[in-house]
Design a protein around this motif. Structure first.
Motif, PDB file in Angstrom:
ATOM      1  N   TRP A 158      -1.198  -2.533  -5.727  1.00 17.56           N
ATOM      2  CA  TRP A 158      -2.540  -2.771  -5.182  1.00 17.56           C
ATOM      3  C   TRP A 158      -2.915  -4.241  -5.326  1.00 17.56           C
ATOM      4  O   TRP A 158      -3.523  -4.833  -4.421  1.00 17.56           O
ATOM      5  N   ASP A 175      -0.949   0.105  -9.913  1.00 22.17           N
ATOM      6  CA  ASP A 175      -1.889  -1.009  -9.819  1.00 22.17           C
ATOM      7  C   ASP A 175      -1.187  -2.325  -9.494  1.00 22.17           C
ATOM      8  O   ASP A 175      -1.795  -3.240  -8.928  1.00 22.17           O
ATOM      9  N   VAL A 207       0.836  -1.202   0.000  1.00 19.65           N
ATOM     10  CA  VAL A 207       0.000   0.000   0.000  1.00 19.65           C
ATOM     11  C   VAL A 207       0.875   1.258   0.000  1.00 19.65           C
ATOM     12  O   VAL A 207       0.580   2.245  -0.691  1.00 19.65           O
TER      13      VAL A 207
END
Length: 477
Positions: free
Chosen positions: A176, A173, A98
């Motif tokens: 994530w 991304d 994160v």
């Protein structure tokens, strides 16, 4: 008792071992894919956040965290229990993912990579402990072959996924996605590692050795940020000397980090750990600097560069599966052949990476991957077989720590070589061409040391006792 052949895959997955096996493979995937995912996204990260000089730090920083975590995983599994420790490791890695995904600057991005390394190192180390504690010895060769297979698949899909994301979306991304996968891993660990219990006899954590280990890795890692060639090389030499100091301190410490006699090169574990460190270090330049060099000099897209680097991983996987059933003298032959393949791959890549026919680049990368496919599972199996029951937990986690120490050292040494020929000042044809030679030349001595250590390891008769016992075999005795 399973009705299956005791040496078959069916027996390996029988008697409730399938869920544990699946979780361990997921942990291996997370560690492998996340460790190398930056190889194809770094040009985009650098353009967004800045800093070509930090190319190797995105990998080396990850491994700094992984080393410190992996080196302590054996003791932590003894102190807190394998299930609880593994679940917490997943949480730590998710937090790091994160941080990198949301990073507003390169400092936060690198800090996230460090935290990812901590979580990933614990996950990988606990996976090695789980293999040693939860699987019968007759299954170790196949389990390690499966680990090698997953590593191969992960190191193909990791960089390739990074390339796809850069071309169709946002590099953030990637992290994530890893955060989501790690959350699933953490939630499943307490349920799928049932029966592992809490090992006894964990006297504490070897803080002194871990501190010295971190200092040694940091000294190597900062070498590629130093502008002076003399100071850069001096930092590498100093860092390697500090790593040797860890081996000297360990048997004299109250709490050990490594198995008994791990620094004794006349034992299987001593020579085996040295071979793992040196051979891993010698292989890092291709995965870190190969993609940007191919993009700059040959006009490859990030995705195409990922496919090219993936040749190494595919060869690793194919070679590992091809020799998984080898036994007896053939284990020794394949290990030695693998080490020689690595040396040959470095020579091929040094002369062809920048200007040679691309087929030679693919051949060199494939030969590098095959080198580990032929040798790694057998090296790990022989090393574990040489450990006593007392040393099995810390010895198995030390395999991961040694490999990751080698990866961090190799990344930094390749970074020193690249930056000394101008890579840190910007990616140009001249800097890419020079780096394409020197990142391989710089690590040839490490490959030769690793080959020597592996030949020494395989010269020790396997049935003459375990390394931690007074009867442990010695070369020439």
């Amino acid at each position: 008792m399973s009705a299956a052949n005791p040496n078959s895959w069916a027996d390996l997955l029988a008697e409730g071992r399938l869920p544990r096996f699946a979780l361990i493979m997921l942990g291996v995937w997370l560690n492998a894919a996340d460790s190398l995912v930056t190889s194809t996204i770094l040009p985009s990260v650098g353009a967004d956040l800045g800093g070509y000089a930090y190319f190797s730090w995105a990998t080396a920083g990850f491994f700094v965290g992984a080393i410190l975590a992996g080196a302590s995983s054996g003791r932590l599994s003894e102190m807190f229990g394998l299930r609880s420790a593994t679940a917490l490791a997943g949480v730590v890695m998710a937090v790091g993912c994160v941080m990198s995904a949301a990073a507003p600057d390169v400092g936060t991005f690198l800090a996230g990579r460090l935290v990812q390394g901590l979580g990933s190192g614990w996950i990988s180390g606990f996976a090695m402990v789980a293999i040693a504690l939860l699987f019968p010895e007759r299954h170790l060769a196949r389990v390690f072959a499966a680990v090698t297979f997953v590593w191969g698949i992960a190191t193909v899909l990791g960089p390739l996924f990074g390339g796809v994301v850069v071309e169709v979306g946002d590099w953030r991304d990637v992290f994530w996605l890893f955060a989501l996968q790690t959350a699933v891993f953490s939630a499943a660990a307490p349920f799928l590692l049932g029966g592992s219990g809490k090992a006894s006899g964990g006297p504490g954590i070897p803080w002194t050795q871990l501190g010295v280990l971190g200092l040694g890795v940091a000294a190597i890692a900062v070498a590629d940020l130093v502008k002076s060639p003399v100071l850069s090389i001096g930092a590498v030499v100093a860092g390697l000397a500090i790593l040797v100091l860890v081996v000297w301190i360990d048997p004299r410490a109250r709490v050990r980090l490594l198995p008994h006699r791990a620094g004794d090169l006349t034992t299987v574990s001593g020579s085996g750990y040295l071979a793992m460190f040196a051979l891993t270090a010698a292989s890092m330049g291709f995965s870190i600097y190969g993609p940007p060099i191919l993009q700059q000099l040959r006009g490859f897209s990030p995705l195409a560069a990922g496919y090219a680097i993936g040749a190494e991983s595919m060869a690793w996987t194919v070679a590992a599966m091809a020799v998984a059933g080898a036994t007896g003298i053939w284990e020794t032959r394949w290990m030695r052949f693998g080490a020689l393949c690595l040396v040959a791959s470095l020579v091929i890549l040094a002369f062809t990476m920048a200007d040679g026919h691309f087929a030679w680049v693919l051949a060199g990368g494939s030969l590098m991957g095959a080198a580990f496919g032929f040798s790694w599972a057998f090296m790990a199996r022989q090393l574990l077989a040489a450990l006593s029951d007392e040393d099995r937990a810390i010895g198995s986690s030390a395999i991961t720590a040694v490999r990751q120490t080698g990866a961090a050292a190799g990344a930094a040494i390749s970074g020193v070589a690249a930056n000394l020929v101008g890579f840190s000042s910007g990616l140009t044809d001249a800097s890419a061409r020079a780096a394409g030679l020197w990142i391989y030349v710089a690590v040839v001595p490490l490959a030769l040391v690793g080959t020597w250590a592996l030949f020494r390891m395989t010269a020790i008769p396997p049935l003459m006792g375990r390394d931690s016992s007074p009867e442990a075999s010695r070369v020439g005795e």
